[in-house]
Design a protein around this motif. Structure first.
Motif, mmCIF file in Angstrom:
data_model
loop_
_atom_site.group_PDB
_atom_site.id
_atom_site.type_symbol
_atom_site.label_atom_id
_atom_site.label_comp_id
_atom_site.label_asym_id
_atom_site.label_seq_id
_atom_site.Cartn_x
_atom_site.Cartn_y
_atom_site.Cartn_z
ATOM 1 N N LEU A 183 -6.387 -1.984 -1.067
ATOM 2 C CA LEU A 183 -5.883 -1.103 -2.122
ATOM 3 C C LEU A 183 -4.455 -1.480 -2.498
ATOM 4 O O LEU A 183 -4.109 -1.578 -3.679
ATOM 5 C CB LEU A 183 -5.930 0.363 -1.665
ATOM 6 C CG LEU A 183 -7.308 0.965 -1.377
ATOM 7 C CD1 LEU A 183 -7.155 2.382 -0.848
ATOM 8 C CD2 LEU A 183 -8.165 0.984 -2.632
ATOM 9 N N ASN A 184 -3.626 -1.703 -1.495
ATOM 10 C CA ASN A 184 -2.220 -1.994 -1.753
ATOM 11 C C ASN A 184 -2.029 -3.338 -2.427
ATOM 12 O O ASN A 184 -1.211 -3.498 -3.340
ATOM 13 C CB ASN A 184 -1.432 -1.948 -0.438
ATOM 14 C CG ASN A 184 0.065 -1.995 -0.672
ATOM 15 O OD1 ASN A 184 0.585 -1.277 -1.505
ATOM 16 N ND2 ASN A 184 0.748 -2.860 0.076
ATOM 17 N N ALA A 185 -2.833 -4.336 -1.992
ATOM 18 C CA ALA A 185 -2.669 -5.683 -2.535
ATOM 19 C C ALA A 185 -3.070 -5.768 -3.991
ATOM 20 O O ALA A 185 -2.580 -6.645 -4.731
ATOM 21 C CB ALA A 185 -3.487 -6.686 -1.707
ATOM 22 N N THR A 186 -3.968 -4.875 -4.430
ATOM 23 C CA THR A 186 -4.455 -4.939 -5.813
ATOM 24 C C THR A 186 -3.736 -3.964 -6.733
ATOM 25 O O THR A 186 -4.081 -3.845 -7.906
ATOM 26 C CB THR A 186 -5.966 -4.647 -5.848
ATOM 27 O OG1 THR A 186 -6.231 -3.387 -5.223
ATOM 28 C CG2 THR A 186 -6.741 -5.745 -5.128
ATOM 29 N N GLU A 187 -2.730 -3.226 -6.205
ATOM 30 C CA GLU A 187 -1.940 -2.332 -7.051
ATOM 31 C C GLU A 187 -0.986 -3.136 -7.920
ATOM 32 O O GLU A 187 -0.642 -4.289 -7.623
ATOM 33 C CB GLU A 187 -1.130 -1.351 -6.185
ATOM 34 C CG GLU A 187 -1.953 -0.240 -5.581
ATOM 35 C CD GLU A 187 -1.089 0.760 -4.823
ATOM 36 O OE1 GLU A 187 -1.561 1.884 -4.605
ATOM 37 O OE2 GLU A 187 0.055 0.415 -4.455
ATOM 38 N N THR A 188 -0.554 -2.505 -8.997
ATOM 39 C CA THR A 188 0.350 -3.197 -9.933
ATOM 40 C C THR A 188 1.807 -2.865 -9.694
ATOM 41 O O THR A 188 2.672 -3.286 -10.461
ATOM 42 C CB THR A 188 -0.009 -2.808 -11.379
ATOM 43 O OG1 THR A 188 0.107 -1.388 -11.535
ATOM 44 C CG2 THR A 188 -1.417 -3.253 -11.722
ATOM 45 N N ASP A 189 2.126 -2.114 -8.620
ATOM 46 C CA ASP A 189 3.514 -1.732 -8.405
ATOM 47 C C ASP A 189 4.345 -2.840 -7.779
ATOM 48 O O ASP A 189 5.575 -2.749 -7.709
ATOM 49 C CB ASP A 189 3.610 -0.467 -7.552
ATOM 50 C CG ASP A 189 3.043 -0.666 -6.142
ATOM 51 O OD1 ASP A 189 2.602 -1.771 -5.803
ATOM 52 O OD2 ASP A 189 3.061 0.330 -5.373
ATOM 53 N N GLY A 190 3.668 -3.872 -7.238
ATOM 54 C CA GLY A 190 4.397 -5.018 -6.709
ATOM 55 C C GLY A 190 5.033 -4.791 -5.363
ATOM 56 O O GLY A 190 5.860 -5.596 -4.915
ATOM 57 N N ASP A 191 4.689 -3.699 -4.659
ATOM 58 C CA ASP A 191 5.262 -3.427 -3.332
ATOM 59 C C ASP A 191 4.233 -3.795 -2.276
ATOM 60 O O ASP A 191 3.241 -3.098 -2.091
ATOM 61 C CB ASP A 191 5.636 -1.944 -3.229
ATOM 62 C CG ASP A 191 6.364 -1.613 -1.927
ATOM 63 O OD1 ASP A 191 6.386 -2.460 -1.030
ATOM 64 O OD2 ASP A 191 6.897 -0.505 -1.821
#
Length: 969
Positions: free
Chosen positions: A376-384
């Motif tokens: 989930l985190n790796a595919t987010e667009t927030d870049g964190d």
């Protein structure tokens, strides 16, 4: 349109051993009714004047134009009641406020809500003088009144501000304390049939006269203790029920915040192939760190909530008077109360969005589940790459239940002097000071900042991912004890001159015209003092609170007039009262209240009476000065809509509010959908006003001695009532309906300086104040009926006379209407015969209490019948019955039985049982298995108050036994 507003039930009263209970018009002995008026020259001692609640004029004729119900002290003894609330809340005129069964919502106090118009609109007096209140709302806690010293309780219907000042919009309840002659010691023990909820009380009082009768004094002390009962101790409240509002059958519903933890994900990451794919939510099973897709799991929070809150009370005090010569008497009253009351809720439900550091939580998660969060985190667009925002729900049962302990210390001191002024006048002047200090300690809270720090790596990691995963060290790390206090003071100085205009009377056979004039000063002050955690909002568990502090005073002049006219056997009497009040509050200022009444007795057997009263209530400290905090509710600014054009009524008020003419109707003046607003007290509030009409008849037929009947119609309407409405409704009311910058409805936008910037946008610099507003209208109407009958019956087991006394009493109310209009143009909410989400406490159309007492020498046998008619659910949007819920609570009846015996001349023993047939709310049925229960109620789900019912209206203890003893020397 739906608004939560508690309107509810109404009255009850009774008659006891050897005493008839009635209004003052009915409480007289028969030989007084036809007694001639005192002639000029007759000494006052021969026919002592009487002061009745609702007037400051002492008079021999104790009838009154205002309807009055009286509860004698015997009712407290025969009902097994130690706390005042338990008798007062059975009165048909009263809708239960907070009681010993009010855990959530509740304040640990017992309040009085006359006619369902709100506790703040009911004036509570003790010995005809104001009592101490307990918080910023200036409401009296009935726990501070010593019930064992009560001589009677007077309930006066309708506004009484002309006589007593502010707060008496619904009416007045006056608790009269008696003098003690000798030594009294007593105690009582109560316990339910199930062996729980024990209550015990001991008290003592010493009273004596001294200096050849010139002085008298009474001192007293009491200790009271009440054990707790949990909702898990009763079958009907053991499970939190609900589901009907969601179109599902009533079920064991509970909370979505679980002890083993829930994760919801609302980001834009790829959920494909994860347990979040179905509904964005996962729940941990009993195996720590292993989650699965959440499928309706709930937590049953009910069993660990109180059904009866525990209480411990110490009460000491005294009152005395002394004739200093010439009939001038100094008097004083002193009281001190220490009251400890706890509330207990299920463990804290932590909910909200939190930043979670993946490295910090990795040790606590199953490898496969942790990989899902990484995806989930790796595919987010927030870049964190290190942190992910998750909506977490975790009930921290490791910290234990949430407990709130209130310890209130209150004292009241009063000193006064009274005496004659010549032959026809007398004076009375006193000063009273009261102060209440409350200390509140809350355990079981969680610090939001500490919880966050344990997840984002800025503090030691905490493991919330599974059942029982928080270690003692982690619990200590995130737990926080919160404390707050409040201090309330009341100063009251009153001076009155009363009497007659000499022997002046209208008619040779009439009593003299009487009057009273006087002045009064009241000063009120309150403050609420939360600690840093509560004030900052860092606490999760109990509600955060902002500091509150404020005060005001009022100076008043008042007058009353009583004009009796007698001609033959007929009697006509006019009464009038007026009061001018000058408040230090700028938006209240000077206000008038007034009243006028008439009584007409064409024959001694019949009295007709009627009265009109205009009353006011000034806003209390909490409503005015409650701590404010900023919020951002969603709303549409009317000044940015197409209807806001130059020269239109809407356009004109928008310009007056600071919108440039060029920007009228421009949507761009609203920067976003959420508009800043301040929530809390509103210093621009004005007074509420009430109009009361009463008309009734009193029947005392000479052909049937011992019978007395009164029937009174009442109609009370309160305008400019203070209520809180949403920002959007506030916009509509001011800009689209009222369109007057000076109106109270526009105070939120015009009473706090400029709320807009140069372009006309509402900014955070000086936002509108959305505290209470003077916009609501509410009222109640109906008929009170009271009947008493006393006679003898030719049967006796205990005396040689062959007779015993038999007394009957009935006090009931038919509620014609009980309505609430939140603001002009809103839907009117009618609550007569209703209960539920909008109306709150049930408001039966019919409510009564009846008692039959047999007094056979030293033995009294008494039976009480309490009745509430059926009520219907007020929510038309949900058909609860279609989902195994309740659209109707059927008629409700309770029977109580008491035996009281004078064992010796000095010892009285009383035993009794309340709720003889163990009538309780219905026990639930699940999985096709019906649990048998003796009941006359209906179990509620989503349209309940608490404990699957309304525990202040319907009995939740079941069959309840008591025994008491009183020794007098």
């Amino acid at each position: 349109m739906s608004y939560r507003f508690t309107k509810a039930s109404l009255l009850t009263g009774t008659i006891m051993a050897g005493a008839m209970i009635a209004s003052p018009a009915l409480a007289q002995a028969d030989d007084q009714d036809n007694e001639p008026a005192t002639q000029p020259g007759v000494q006052a001692e021969e026919v002592a004047p009487i002061v009745v609640t609702g007037s400051r004029i002492a008079r021999r004729n104790v009838e009154t134009a205002a309807p009055i119900a009286v509860i004698q002290d015997e009712e407290f003894k025969l009902s097994g009641t130690v706390n005042v609330e338990n008798v007062v809340n059975t009165l048909p005129q009263v809708v239960p406020g907070f009681t010993s069964n009010s855990n959530n919502p509740g304040t640990g106090t017992a309040t009085l809500n006359l006619r369902g118009l709100g506790s703040a609109r009911t004036l509570v007096l003790v010995n005809d003088r104001r009592w101490m209140f307990y918080d910023t709302s200036q409401v009296v806690d009935l726990n501070t009144i010593p019930s064992f010293l009560l001589d009677s309780v007077d309930v006066v219907t309708g506004g009484a501000s002309a006589v007593y000042g502010s707060d008496a919009l619904a009416g007045v309840v006056n608790f009269n304390l008696r003098q003690v002659d000798g030594i009294e010691m007593g105690g009582q023990y109560s316990i339910t049939e199930r062996g729980d909820g024990a209550r015990y009380e001991v008290h003592g009082a010493i009273g004596t006269s001294f200096d050849d009768g010139r002085g008298s004094a009474t001192v007293f002390a009491e200790y009271f203790n009440r054990d707790s009962i949990f909702q898990g101790d009763r079958a009907f409240s053991n499970f939190a029920l609900g589901g009907e509002s969601f179109g599902a059958p009533q079920q064991q519903f509970g909370s979505s915040t679980l002890p083993n933890g829930v994760i919801r994900y609302f980001g834009d990451g790829d959920r494909t192939g994860t347990d979040f794919a179905a509904n964005n939510a996962v729940v941990f099973d009993d195996v720590a760190g292993d989650f699965r897709t959440r499928t309706g799991d709930t937590y049953n929070y009910a069993p660990v909530n109180y059904l009866q809150i525990p209480q411990e009370r110490y009460l000491i005090g005294g009152y005395a008077d002394y004739d200093i010569g010439g009939g001038h008497t100094f008097y004083t009253e002193v009281a001190f109360v220490n009251n400890r009351v706890a509330q207990e809720l299920a463990a804290t439900p932590v909910t909200g969005s939190f930043t979670v550091n993946l490295d910090t939580i990795q040790p606590f998660l199953d490898a496969g589940d942790f990989a899902q969060l990484q995806q989930l985190n790796a595919t987010e667009t927030d870049g964190d790459p290190d942190n992910i925002t998750l909506f977490l729900q975790r009930r921290t049962i490791e910290t234990g239940a949430r407990n709130s302990l209130d310890e209130r210390n209150a004292f009241r001191v009063l000193g006064g002097i009274s005496g004659p002024i010549g032959d026809y006048l007398s004076y009375d002047a006193y000063y009273m000071y009261a102060r209440t200090r409350n200390a509140n300690i809350q355990d079981g809270n969680i610090s939001r900042s500490a919880f966050q720090a344990g997840l984002d790596g800025t503090a030691d990691p905490i493991n919330i991912f599974g059942l029982g995963t928080l270690t003692p060290a982690m619990v200590d790390q995130i737990s926080i004890r919160a404390q707050n206090g409040d201090v309330s003071t009341l100063e009251n100085a009153v001076a009155t001159v009363s009497g007659t205009f000499g022997d002046f009377a209208i008619g040779a056979d009439s009593e003299p015209v009487a009057f009273a004039v006087g002045a009064e000063y009241r000063g009120v002050a309150s403050q609420f003092i939360p600690d840093t955690a509560l004030a900052s909002g860092d606490v999760i568990g109990f509600n955060a609170g902002n500091p509150t502090e404020g005060s005001y005073n009022v100076k008043e002049l008042f007058a009353e007039l009583n004009v009796p006219i007698e001609f033959g056997s007929a009697r006509l009497e006019f009464t009038g009262a007026a009061r001018y009040s000058d408040y230090s509050l700028e938006n209240v200022g000077g206000v008038w209240t007034y009243a006028g009444g008439v009584e007409f007795s064409p024959i001694p057997d019949v009295t007709l009476r009627g009265q009109y009263q205009r009353a006011v209530r000034a806003p209390n400290v909490g409503e005015l000065f409650g701590g404010q905090s900023i919020g951002f509710p969603g709303a549409t600014d009317p000044c940015g809509t197409a209807a806001a054009t130059a020269g239109s009524a809407l356009g004109n008020i928008c310009v007056a509010n600071g919108v440039p003419v060029a920007n009228l109707g421009n949507p761009a003046i609203q920067l976003n959908a959420q508009i800043p607003a301040l929530f809390g007290g509103n210093p621009n509030l004005e007074e509420e006003t009430g109009d009361s009409w009463t008309a009734g008849i009193v029947l005392q037929p000479s052909f049937l001695p011992g019978l007395a009947i009164t029937a009174d119609y009442f109609d009370i309407e309160i305008a400019n009532a203070i209520t809180t409405i949403s920002l959007q409704n506030s916009f509509d009311l001011c800009f689209n309906q009222v369109q007057d910058p000076n109106a109270a409805a526009c105070g939120a936008f015009f009473g706090n300086g400029s709320i807009r910037n140069a372009a006309g946008a509402i900014t955070t610099a000086n936002p509108p104040v959305l505290g209470g507003q003077n916009v609501a209208t509410l009222g109640v109407s109906g008929v009170d009926l009271q009947a008493t009958y006393s006679t003898t019956i030719p049967f006796s087991l205990m005396t040689d006379t062959g007779e015993q006394d038999f007394n009957l009493s009935f006090l009931g109310t038919w509620t014609e209407s009980s309505f609430f209009e939140p603001f002009a143009g809103a839907d009117i909410v009618e609550c007569a015969g209703q209960f539920g989400i909008t109306c709150g406490e049930p408001t039966p159309s019919f409510k009564w209490t009846a008692r039959a007492s047999f007094i056979d020498g030293p033995l009294t046998t008494s039976i009480r019948w309490r009745h509430l008619s059926a009520v219907d659910d007020d929510d038309d949007s949900v058909d609860y019955a279609a989902f195994n819920g309740s659209e109707r609570i059927p008629a409700y009846d309770l029977l109580d039985l008491t035996f009281s015996a004078e064992a010796t001349e000095n010892v009285t023993v009383t035993v009794g049982v309340n709720n003889i047939f163990d009538t309780l709310p219905q026990t639930p049925t699940f999985n096709g298995i019906e649990v048998s229960s003796v009941n006359n109620g209906t179990l509620l789900g989503d349209n309940q108050e608490q404990a699957n019912t309304y525990p202040s209206t319907y009995d939740v203890l079941g069959r309840d036994f008591f025994v008491s003893a009183l020794l007098k020397f």
